[in-house]
Design an enzyme around this catalytic site. Structure first.
Site, PDB file in Angstrom:
ATOM      1  N   LYS A 177       0.866  -1.191   0.137  1.00  0.00           N
ATOM      2  CA  LYS A 177      -0.042   0.165  -0.144  1.00  0.00           C
ATOM      3  C   LYS A 177       0.956   1.090  -0.094  1.00  0.00           C
ATOM      4  O   LYS A 177       1.608   1.504   1.088  1.00  0.00           O
ATOM      5  CB  LYS A 177      -0.822   0.184   1.213  1.00  0.00           C
ATOM      6  CG  LYS A 177      -1.937   0.851   1.080  1.00  0.00           C
ATOM      7  CD  LYS A 177      -1.984   2.125   0.992  1.00  0.00           C
ATOM      8  CE  LYS A 177      -1.432   2.699   2.299  1.00  0.00           C
ATOM      9  NZ  LYS A 177      -0.999   4.396   2.517  1.00  0.00           N
ATOM     10  N   GLY A 230       7.672   5.900   7.612  1.00  0.00           N
ATOM     11  CA  GLY A 230       6.842   6.915   7.713  1.00  0.00           C
ATOM     12  C   GLY A 230       7.193   7.869   8.709  1.00  0.00           C
ATOM     13  O   GLY A 230       8.088   7.458   9.459  1.00  0.00           O
ATOM     14  N   GLU A 252      10.316   2.098   9.993  1.00  0.00           N
ATOM     15  CA  GLU A 252      11.659   2.896   9.418  1.00  0.00           C
ATOM     16  C   GLU A 252      11.228   4.414   9.646  1.00  0.00           C
ATOM     17  O   GLU A 252      10.280   4.835   8.701  1.00  0.00           O
ATOM     18  CB  GLU A 252      11.977   2.668   8.096  1.00  0.00           C
ATOM     19  CG  GLU A 252      12.711   1.420   7.869  1.00  0.00           C
ATOM     20  CD  GLU A 252      14.031   1.294   8.225  1.00  0.00           C
ATOM     21  OE1 GLU A 252      14.421   2.355   8.613  1.00  0.00           O
ATOM     22  OE2 GLU A 252      14.595   0.327   8.472  1.00  0.00           O
ATOM     23  N   CYS A 286      14.480  11.019   4.952  1.00  0.00           N
ATOM     24  CA  CYS A 286      14.610  11.106   6.506  1.00  0.00           C
ATOM     25  C   CYS A 286      15.977  11.112   6.914  1.00  0.00           C
ATOM     26  O   CYS A 286      16.179  11.382   8.285  1.00  0.00           O
ATOM     27  CB  CYS A 286      14.056   9.528   6.918  1.00  0.00           C
ATOM     28  SG  CYS A 286      14.563   8.294   5.931  1.00  0.00           S
TER      29      CYS A 286
END
Ligand code: NAD
Length: 483
Positions: A177, A230, A252, A286
């Site tokens: 997804k 996310g 993560e 990130c």
């Protein structure tokens, strides 16, 4: 491909354009224009994807690693062949400049290759028994089962591929997804796997509202592992859902990477590397270097040169001009987040040296921004900005810099520039992060583990860890039949 592709989900080997839960707009963040309609899966369609992954697991988990590798290798080849078209979709969906999109896809091919090869390479181990009656103690790595893979928009090809390749190489099946704003990037990636000959049901692709879709998928009894990239807040929520079903979970999450610049550093090299890397992908990375902690002796020079480089970046629509350095932010919520950080700076909470404003127009553009000496308790210094904002803070003793660097609950990447060997070793050992880069800002490669500590998550992707993350460890002890 000349235009944006028609969006389809993949359920049990069938491409499905009809989302039984309706559809949602896909918006080009550089123009604000709707470029596509993304189907939303109904609970029944999610159940069909779950059933397909469950059924396919029976045969895929028994398929020899060498055969799994051949399919993954072919998928990587197709991805490379299709890079020009896929890069166009990446740019249209999330605003990444074309060269960066092409670079992302090239790196993705290498990750798929590496993880595919692990399927051939990775055996178990034999442990010497304590008793003469025991013939063998064998440790093997068994595929965990059907996996749910939830991925964000900032690397809309690379992040899904890392999870898909790790899962499939290990013998797991998967339901992907992707982020709601980057469905075509994921679809074009998944097509490479199906066109490479992946059996139906092994990989499924669904779209929809992230909360309800994730909750439905994670709750399914057949699902044995959840891998999420996310924000920390969402990661904690999904981790609790996975824990309720005793499912493996790899988060993560966010980061707020410190960069310590020692007075011994090669300053010109450090400034050039920091300014180039900070604004890549508009800072929506990130592991983006973000909190710059600079020795007071070189602080003024660093601030001036970093801000000068930031101010010279070419900003624009990367779909219309391939030479832009920085495109838009991914969606309007990121603009609001940047404005909140900047509004909190200013006065004695920091000086905006360059940037600080929205760039008006139809897209979601924000100026590359440099804040000098932000206050320790400012939003900038305590919250992940996830955008084109850098803050620079002076320090006197290297131990003080390490203390500031380690002061947040995040611990994804940390960096330092130093030309002193002892100091470099001290920094490598002392910085609390899953990945530390000394005199360089690249901490990701197919062969090396990628992951964080603290609020940045746990576990790793990439490297052999990225394969093992999709396996259970099993011990088989065989003793002589006659005792
Ligand atoms: P957001 O939280 O709205 O969305 C980020 C991602 O999480 C999207 O892909 C979205 O689909 C997903 N998501 C949101 N709610 C979810 C839910 N309930 N269940 C499952 N998935 C869900 O934030 P945003 O403004 O789009 O992105 C910025 C934030 O996201 C930052 O805080 C950053 O830390 C984080 N982020 C991190 C990474 C990373 O590489 N670690 C990548 C992208 C975004």
């Amino acid at each position: 491909m000349t235009s944006y592709p028609a969006l389809k989900m993949l359920i049990n080997g069938e491409w499905i354009a009809d989302g039984e839960a309706g559809s949602m707009d896909v918006v080009n963040p550089a123009t604000g224009q709707v470029i596509g309609q993304c189907p939303k899966a109904s609970p029944a369609q999610l159940d069909a994807a779950l059933a397909a992954a469950d059924t396919a697991f029976v045969t895929w988990s028994k398929t020899p690693g060498a055969e799994r590798y051949m399919i993954l290798r072919r998928a990587a080849e197709l991805l490379r062949e299709r890079a020009p078209d896929i890069a166009r979709a990446v740019t249209a969906e999330m605003g990444k400049p074309r060269a960066q999109a092409i670079g992302e896809i090239a790196a993705t091919g290498d990750v798929i290759d590496f993880l595919g090869e692990e399927a051939k390479r990775r055996g178990g181990r034999m442990i010497p028994p304590r008793s003469a009656s025991v013939i063998a103690q064998m440790v093997t790595h068994e595929p965990v089962g059907p996996c749910v893979l939830l991925t964000p928009w900032n690397f809309p090809v690379h992040l899904p591929a890392k999870k898909i390749a790790g899962a499939l190489a290990a013998g797991c099946t998967a339901i992907l997804k992707p982020a709601e704003n980057t469905p075509a990037s994921a679809q074009l990636l998944v097509e490479c796997f199906t066109d490479a000959g992946l059996p139906k049901g092994v990989l499924n692709l669904v779209f929809g509202d992230p909360g309800p879709v994730s909750e439905h998928l994670i709750a399914a009894p057949s699902v044995r592992k959840v891998s999420f990239t996310g924000s920390t807040a969402v990661g904690k929520h999904l981790g609790a859902l996975a824990a309720a079903g005793m499912k493996r979970f790899t988060p993560e999450l966010g980061g707020h990477a410190p960069v310590i610049v020692s007075k011994t550093a090669d300053l010109d090299r450090a400034v050039a590397a920091c300014a180039a890397t900070k604004f890549r992908n508009a800072g929506q990375v990130c592991v983006s270097p973000t909190r710059f902690l600079v020795a007071r002796e070189v602080y003024d020079k660093f601030v001036a040169e970093f801000a000068a480089r930031a101010g010279k970046l070419k900003i624009g629509d990367p779909g219309a001009d391939e030479s832009v350095d920085m495109g838009p932010l991914a969606h309007p919520r990121r603009i609001a987040a940047m404005e909140a950080v900047v509004a909190d700076a200013g006065g004695n909470r920091g000086e905006i040296v360059t940037g600080g404003s929205v760039i008006t127009g139809n897209g979601f553009f924000f100026q590359p921004t440099v804040i000098a000496n932000p206050a320790p308790d400012s939003r900038f210094m305590t919250e992940e900005p996830f955008g084109p904002i850098a803050g620079i803070v002076p320090f006197d003793a290297i131990e003080d810099a390490v203390q500031i660097a380690n002061s947040l609950r995040y611990g994804l990447a940390a960096y330092a520039f130093s030309s002193d060997l002892d100091e470099a070793h001290y920094l490598g050992r002392s910085l609390r992060a899953g990945m530390v880069g000394i005199n360089q800002l690249i901490v990701s490669s197919p062969e090396t583990p990628f992951g964080g500590v603290g609020d940045s998550g746990f576990g790793s992707e990439g490297g052999e860890e990225g394969y093992l993350a999709f396996t259970d460890t099993k011990l088989v002890i065989m003793a002589k039949a006659g005792g």
